[in-house]
Design an enzyme around this catalytic site. Structure first.
Site, PDB file in Angstrom:
ATOM      1  CD  GLU A 110      -1.921 -13.652  -9.812  1.00  0.00           C
ATOM      2  OE1 GLU A 110      -1.060 -12.902  -9.369  1.00  0.00           O
ATOM      3  OE2 GLU A 110      -3.011 -13.276 -10.256  1.00  0.00           O
ATOM      4  CG  ASN A 156     -11.544  -2.326  -7.289  1.00  0.00           C
ATOM      5  OD1 ASN A 156     -11.927  -2.819  -8.332  1.00  0.00           O
ATOM      6  ND2 ASN A 156     -11.159  -3.051  -6.265  1.00  0.00           N
ATOM      7  CB  CYS A 188      -7.503  -5.362  -4.988  1.00  0.00           C
ATOM      8  SG  CYS A 188      -8.962  -6.311  -5.416  1.00  0.00           S
ATOM      9  CG  HIS A 189      -5.363 -10.989  -6.025  1.00  0.00           C
ATOM     10  ND1 HIS A 189      -6.120 -10.561  -7.094  1.00  0.00           N
ATOM     11  CD2 HIS A 189      -4.351 -11.724  -6.555  1.00  0.00           C
ATOM     12  CE1 HIS A 189      -5.581 -11.031  -8.214  1.00  0.00           C
ATOM     13  NE2 HIS A 189      -4.502 -11.725  -7.916  1.00  0.00           N
ATOM     14  CE1 TYR A 196      -3.850  -2.313   0.614  1.00  0.00           C
ATOM     15  CE2 TYR A 196      -2.294  -3.456   2.049  1.00  0.00           C
ATOM     16  CZ  TYR A 196      -3.488  -3.441   1.350  1.00  0.00           C
ATOM     17  OH  TYR A 196      -4.293  -4.535   1.372  1.00  0.00           O
TER      18      TYR A 196
END
Length: 101
Positions: A82, A47, A55-56, A24
């Site tokens: 990922e 969002n 956002c993860h 952040y």
DNA sequence: GTCGTGACTAGCC
DNA sequence: CGGCTAGCCACGA
């Protein structure tokens, strides 16, 4: 919403490549708003492109997940998808997976 | 316009 | 290492 600030946040988030994460504070700093990490988190939470904005891939300064609108569990699942391993709410090899703008 | 709150951070004790 | 404080931005009451 859709304020200039929020828009910038979403745009930056969408630039994060798969398999990478950021913080952040880093995002806030990239926007010349160092210290606005809270606003960044706010933008992610509100969002309208939740399914488009990764956002993860945003975590705390020390690799902690922090929070997630859909639940940490979902966040972890997405991250592991990922190649980003999460252990006890913390990113494994955080410094390696860390993405800086 | 002020106050409280929040997916934060950094500094002090 | 844990807890507290102050600073930052945006939003809703």
């Amino acid at each position: 919403m859709a304020t200039a600030f929020f828009d910038r946040v979403w745009k930056l988030l969408s630039k994060i490549p798969k398999g990478k994460v950021t913080t952040y504070g880093e995002i806030a700093r990239a926007l010349k708003k160092q210290g606005a990490a809270r606003a960044v988190g706010n933008a992610c939470n509100a969002n309208p492109f939740a399914s488009s904005v990764p956002c993860h891939r945003v975590v705390g300064a020390n690799g902690l997940l922090g929070g997630f609108a859909l639940g940490k569990k979902a966040k972890i699942r997405l991250l592991e998808k990922e190649d980003i391993l999460v252990k006890n709410g913390r990113i494994v090899d955080f410094k390696v997976k860390f993405w800086r703008f």
